[in-house]
Design an enzyme around this catalytic site. Structure first.
Site: not given
Ligand code: SAH
Length: 396
Positions: A213, A252, A280, A300, A340
Site C-alpha cells: 500500500r 467491493d 468486480a 486485489d 494471493c
Molecule cells: N485490498 C484490500 C484487501 C482485499 S481482499 C486491502 O488492502 O485491505 C479481497 C476482497 O475482495 C475482499 O474484501 C472481498 O470482499 C472482495 N471480493 C471477493 N469477491 C469479490 C467480487 N467478485 N467482486 C468484488 N469484490 C470481491
C-alpha cells in the site's frame, strides 16, 4: 521419557524431511508404530530406521504430521517459548511494534510454528490455529503469548475451510483477558482504520499488503484511482492520503467492508474517496462499456485457486480481470495487480500479464515486483507459504 509413537516413511520419501520440510503427507507414510492419538507428539523415522524429526500427528488431515524439531527433544513449554520469542524478536527488529499499529507476530511454518498464526491489532491479539495439534495446545501457547506480549485480550478465530480440512472443532470466541470491542482502531502509515476482529475478513485486516500500500502510492499522485476489491479501503486511503491521488473509487462485493471503508474515510477526513458495493468483473465491464478511463487501477481480488488444483481456471480469471482493467487505463496508466493464490506462481502471474498485453495490444512495463510485508517471512524449507504477488506496472 515415555516412548513416543513413530511414523515410518516409505522408501525414498525421507529427503524433504531431512531437508526440514515441515509437512508429512499421508502419501509418504508406510506405517505407524504405537498408534498416535490425533494431536499427539510423534517421531518421524525413515524406512531404514533413521530418526528424522519430531512433530504432531493428525489422522484427519492430509498433512498427517507437522514437524517442529530436528533434534531428539520434546515439544515442551521451553521449545514453544523459544519459537515464539524468536518470532517476536523479528517483528521488533522490523519496527512493527508500534503499540497503536498492527502486525503479524507469528506466521506458521515461516516462524517454525506450523499451524499457528497470531496477529496483533493494537493491544489485542487474534490467534488463529490452522492445525489440530496447535489447537489442542492453545492452553499452553496463549499464556506464553500473554507473558511475552502483554496484550489486553486475546480473540480466537478459525478459518472455516481450514477447520474442515484439519478436523478442527473450534468456534471463534473471546479467549482471554478483556473482550475486544466490536471495532478496534489501529493505524498504519499514520492512517487510522477500524478493524472488526470477530466479524471482519481474515483476522480483521489484510496485514500482508501493508508495504505494498505504501509502495504503490509513489505512482498515484494526481491520478483518478479505481481500487478493485478494496475491503475496508486501505489501498484507497493510502492513495488519497499518502499518494495525493486526485479521486479514488473503491469497489467491493461485501457490504460490511464498504460500510467500514466509508467510516475509515470519514475517520481520516478524506473527502476525495467514494466506495461502492459491487461485483468486480461486472463493475469493470460496465465501466468499459461506458467508456470510462482511470489513471490507475488497483486489483486485489480474493484467492482464485486453493492449492495447485484449479490453477488454470484461476489464471483465466486473472486474465479476464486484468484485461478489463487494462482496457480502462488511460495511456501510461498505472496497474497495481495482486494475486494471493498460492498455487499461482510468480512466473504464472507474469505469463498471464504477458497474455493480457498481447490480447489488449498494450505494452505492459513491470515497474516493481513485490510480495507480502516483512512480518510474513518465508522459510526456504516451506516455499508453499509464498502466496502474495504484487506487480506495479505501467500500461502504455
Ligand atoms: N485490498 C484490500 C484487501 C482485499 S481482499 C486491502 O488492502 O485491505 C479481497 C476482497 O475482495 C475482499 O474484501 C472481498 O470482499 C472482495 N471480493 C471477493 N469477491 C469479490 C467480487 N467478485 N467482486 C468484488 N469484490 C470481491
Amino acid at each position: 521419557m515415555p516412548d513416543i509413537p513413530q511414523v515410518i516413511l516409505k522408501p525414498r520419501k525421507a529427503a524433504p524431511f531431512f531437508g526440514r520440510h515441515p509437512w508429512v503427507r499421508n502419501t509418504a507414510i508406510a506405517r505407524l508404530v504405537d498408534d498416535p492419538a490425533d494431536g499427539a507428539e510423534v517421531d518421524l523415522v525413515s524406512d531404514k530406521g533413521h530418526w528424522i524429526a519430531r512433530g504432531l500427528y493428525n489422522s484427519r488431515s492430509r498433512i498427517r504430521v507437522r514437524l517442529y524439531r530436528w533434534t531428539q527433544e520434546p515439544l515442551d513449554e521451553d521449545f514453544w517459548r523459544r519459537q515464539i520469542s524468536s518470532a517476536l524478536a523479528l517483528r521488533q527488529t522490523l519496527g512493527y511494534d508500534d503499540p497503536a499499529g498492527a502486525a503479524r507476530l507469528v506466521f506458521s511454518e515461516s516462524d517454525g510454528l506450523s499451524g499457528l498464526v497470531v496477529d496483533r491489532f493494537g493491544r489485542h491479539l487474534v490467534v488463529q490455529p490452522t492445525s489440530l495439534g496447535i489447537a489442542q495446545r492453545l492452553d499452553r501457547l496463549v499464556p506464553i503469548l500473554v507473558e511475552l506480549v502483554h496484550p489486553a485480550g486475546v480473540t480466537l478465530r478459525t478459518d472455516a475451510a481450514t477447520a474442515r480440512i484439519e478436523g478442527l472443532d473450534l468456534a471463534p470466541r473471546h479467549y482471554w483477558g478483556q473482550p475486544a470491542e466490536d471495532v478496534i482502531f489501529i493505524q498504519e502509515h499514520g492512517i487510522r482504520y477500524g478493524v472488526q476482529l470477530v466479524s471482519g475478513q481474515k483476522t480483521g485486516f489484510y496485514l500482508d499488503q501493508r508495504e505494498n500500500r505504501r509502495a504503490a502510492v509513489a505512482w498515484l499522485g494526481g491520478r483518478r484511482v479505481l481500487d478493485v476489491c478494496c475491503y475496508t479501503g486501505a489501498f484507497s486511503l493510502s492513495a488519497a492520503i499518502l499518494g495525493g491521488a486526485k479521486e479514488v473509487t473503491g469497489l467491493d462485493s461485501s457490504q460490511a467492508a464498504i460500510a467500514m471503508a466509508r467510516r475509515n474515510a470519514e475517520l481520516n477526513g478524506v473527502t476525495c474517496a467514494r466506495f461502492e458495493t459491487a461485483e468486480a468483473f461486472h463493475a469493470l465491464q460496465e465501466r468499459v462499456e461506458a467508456g470510462q478511463r482511470f489513471g490507475a487501477i488497483i486489483l486485489d481480488p480474493p484467492k482464485f485457486a486453493r492449492g495447485r488444483r484449479g490453477v488454470d481456471e484461476a489464471l483465466r480469471a486473472y486474465h479476464r480481470l486484468n484485461h478489463l482493467a487494462v482496457d480502462l487505463l488511460e495511456p501510461d496508466g498505472i496497474l497495481v495487480t495482486c494475486s494471493c493464490s498460492g498455487g499461482v506462481s510468480r512466473e504464472d502471474f507474469a505469463a498471464m500479464l504477458f497474455g493480457v498485453a498481447v490480447k489488449s495490444r498494450r505494452e505492459i512495463q513491470v515497474l516493481q515486483q513485490r510480495g507480502a510485508a516483512a512480518d510474513h517471512p518465508l522459510s526456504v524449507t516451506c516455499p508453499e507459504n509464498e502466496y502474495l504477488k504484487c506487480f506495479v506496472c505501467r500500461v502504455k
